[in-house]
Design a protein around this motif. Structure first.
Motif, short mmCIF file in Angstrom:
data_model
loop_
_atom_site.label_atom_id
_atom_site.label_comp_id
_atom_site.label_asym_id
_atom_site.label_seq_id
_atom_site.Cartn_x
_atom_site.Cartn_y
_atom_site.Cartn_z
N ALA A 1 14.47 -3.99 -11.78
CA ALA A 1 13.44 -3.35 -12.51
C ALA A 1 13.63 -1.75 -11.86
N ILE A 2 12.95 -0.87 -12.89
CA ILE A 2 12.98 0.44 -12.65
C ILE A 2 11.32 0.55 -11.85
N PRO A 3 11.62 1.25 -10.73
CA PRO A 3 10.23 1.33 -10.00
C PRO A 3 9.07 2.18 -10.76
N ALA A 4 7.87 2.07 -10.41
CA ALA A 4 6.72 2.72 -11.19
C ALA A 4 6.87 4.15 -11.15
N THR B 1 0.85 -1.12 0.05
CA THR B 1 -0.13 0.09 0.09
C THR B 1 0.88 1.35 0.01
N TYR B 2 1.73 1.43 0.96
CA TYR B 2 2.61 2.45 1.15
C TYR B 2 3.85 2.31 0.16
N LEU B 3 3.86 3.25 -0.87
CA LEU B 3 4.57 2.90 -2.07
C LEU B 3 6.16 3.61 -2.00
N ILE C 1 7.39 -3.64 -9.01
CA ILE C 1 8.20 -2.85 -8.34
C ILE C 1 7.58 -1.46 -8.24
N GLY C 2 7.34 -0.96 -6.93
CA GLY C 2 6.77 0.61 -7.01
C GLY C 2 5.25 0.54 -7.18
#
Length: 484
Positions: A436-439, A71-73, A309-310
């Protein structure tokens, strides 16, 4: 007669005064804490900080992409500032660990022990404290870069100067060398006050040598000659040779002495984390036998599913960590035999004289990792036989500029699961796996922790000097040992 009465009265008053003073003493808050107790507290604070997944203290399991937030990203997206994570990491290691170790050393040094057995262990106790002091400082250098070192533990100095990270790191390695030579394996040390080795000095000597190996490898790209000497000396001193040597902190089944993972994932009653897509995808691709040992399948699909990720990741539709990972009494690992074998593989790849080939150490590391997690030798042999895992085949097929870094880096990362800080360091040194590159990242990949905000406001001049020296107090600033 009057003189006698006056004397008696004076004695009574003095006696009453003494009794009143004794009554006013808080026997539950002793004025002098034994050095052994301070050591125990420092050891637990250190391992708790290394092991915890708490987003207020240690985000490296997220940055290494073992876990993903539900939830908390912010932390998955590289936000270090919102929860003052660098401040907390800095504070725990300096105040709760290094200062307690320093005070422990001073008290033990000044203590006159009545029993001969205690006299015999005194010198070794001081050396064990030194080993954990070096370990703690090494983490600070590896996460921040330049740090207060020579001025760090002087409580009268509120404006400590930052020392050059590489200079500090080399001095720490030299301190380890002195300690390894000083340990007397014919005598004991802390006994039950030591929750890692129970006071076993031979084990602490192997730990010190293995830590020296790890630290020497980290300098390989920046000072190959120094690194080579340190690594070869460490191997000669005697590094880990089996999982019996592992540095495992013993947690208990009851709070407050449970593994911090259990505290954060079970006792908290929260559902904040699931498996990360990065590690799940790689383990699925490799048909890794450690999947059920690390994670649980998702009930709805019967497969292993990781959170992107993210991105917000529903707790019920993604894999969770295994029962063993989140159990209360699961040991806190700060160094193990599988990691040592990967380090020896790296050393062999760099042509350091450590005995054995790159492949032999690589294979041993993987076998040890699988078996130590509860897999079988047959599982390990089958796994190693795959072209995507076999060292020679991976090297042949690799398009990387340094193929051995890809082969070792990927497998070491899988084996270091649940050990965020060391995985984070390995990723930065070997540049594998590809993450991976986070969102929605707030920065590029965090190659370091930012300096604490308190340092900027309270020690601004020295913070500015240190920031300039390392190339800027930015998450993207690579540290002195991270050259590629």
């Amino acid at each position: 007669m009057k003189k006698i009465l006056i004397l008696i009265t004076a004695v009574i008053i003095a006696s009453c005064s003494d009794n009143l003073e004794n009554l006013n003493k808080n026997i539950k808050d002793p004025s002098s804490v034994p050095g052994e107790s301070l050591f125990t507290n420092a050891q637990k604070s250190l391992v708790d900080q290394i092991v915890t997944p708490n987003v207020n203290n240690n985000n490296t399991k997220l940055w290494a992409q073992y876990l993903q937030e539900t939830t908390y990203l912010n932390e998955s997206n590289y936000n270090q500032i919102g929860r003052k994570i660098p401040d907390n990491h800095w504070s725990v290691l300096y105040k709760n660990v290094l200062k307690d170790l320093d005070e422990s050393s001073k008290i033990i040094s000044a203590t006159t022990y009545p029993l001969q057995t205690d006299k015999d262990t005194k010198a070794n106790k001081l050396q064990v404290i030194e080993i954990l002091t070096v370990y703690t400082y090494s983490i600070l250098v590896e996460t921040f870069g330049n740090i207060p070192y020579n001025d760090a533990l002087d409580i009268d100095n509120l404006l400590p100067v930052y020392d050059d990270g590489e200079t500090v790191y080399k001095d720490l390695i030299n301190r380890l060398s002195t300690t390894i030579d000083a340990l007397d394996t014919s005598k004991g040390s802390f006994g039950a006050a030591d929750n890692i080795y129970g006071g076993n000095v031979s084990s602490w000597k192997k730990f010190a040598a293995s830590l020296k190996l790890r630290m020497g490898i980290l300098l390989s790209d920046t000072d190959n000659s120094f690194a080579k000497t340190a690594v070869e000396q460490a191997v000669t001193s005697g590094v880990f040779t089996s999982r019996a040597d592992n540095a495992n902190f013993k947690y208990l089944s009851a709070s407050p002495n449970v593994n911090p993972i259990h505290d954060n994932l079970v006792l908290s009653g929260r559902n904040d984390f699931v498996a990360a897509a990065t590690i799940i995808k790689m383990m699925n691709l490799l048909n890794d036998p450690r999947r059920p040992l690390y994670f649980k399948i998702t009930p709805t699909t019967g497969t292993y599913v990781g959170g992107n990720i993210g991105e917000a990741s529903d707790f019920n539709t993604h894999s969770h960590v295994s029962d063993y990972v989140e159990a209360a009494a699961t040991p806190g690992v700060i160094l193990d035999y599988a990691e040592v074998e990967f380090l020896l593989a790296e050393a062999a790849a760099r042509n350091f004289a450590v005995g054995g080939s790159v492949k032999s150490h690589y294979d041993t590391a993987i076998i040890e990792s699988i078996e130590s997690w509860g897999g079988t030798n047959a599982d390990a042999i089958t796994y190693l036989a795959q072209p995507t895992v076999d060292y020679d085949t991976v090297i042949t097929n690799s398009t990387a500029s340094t193929p051995w870094k890809e082969a070792i880096g990927n497998q070491k990362w899988i084996a270091l699961f649940n050990r965020g800080l060391e995985a984070y360091t390995s990723i930065r040194l070997l540049d594998y796996p590809t993450l991976a590159i986070p969102a929605d990242p707030v920065s590029g990949f965090p190659y370091r922790y930012l300096y604490p905000s308190a340092e900027q406001t309270l020690n601004g001049t020295n913070w500015t000097t240190a920031s300039t020296a390392i190339g800027g107090d930015l998450p993207e600033t690579k540290l002195f040992w991270d050259l590629n």
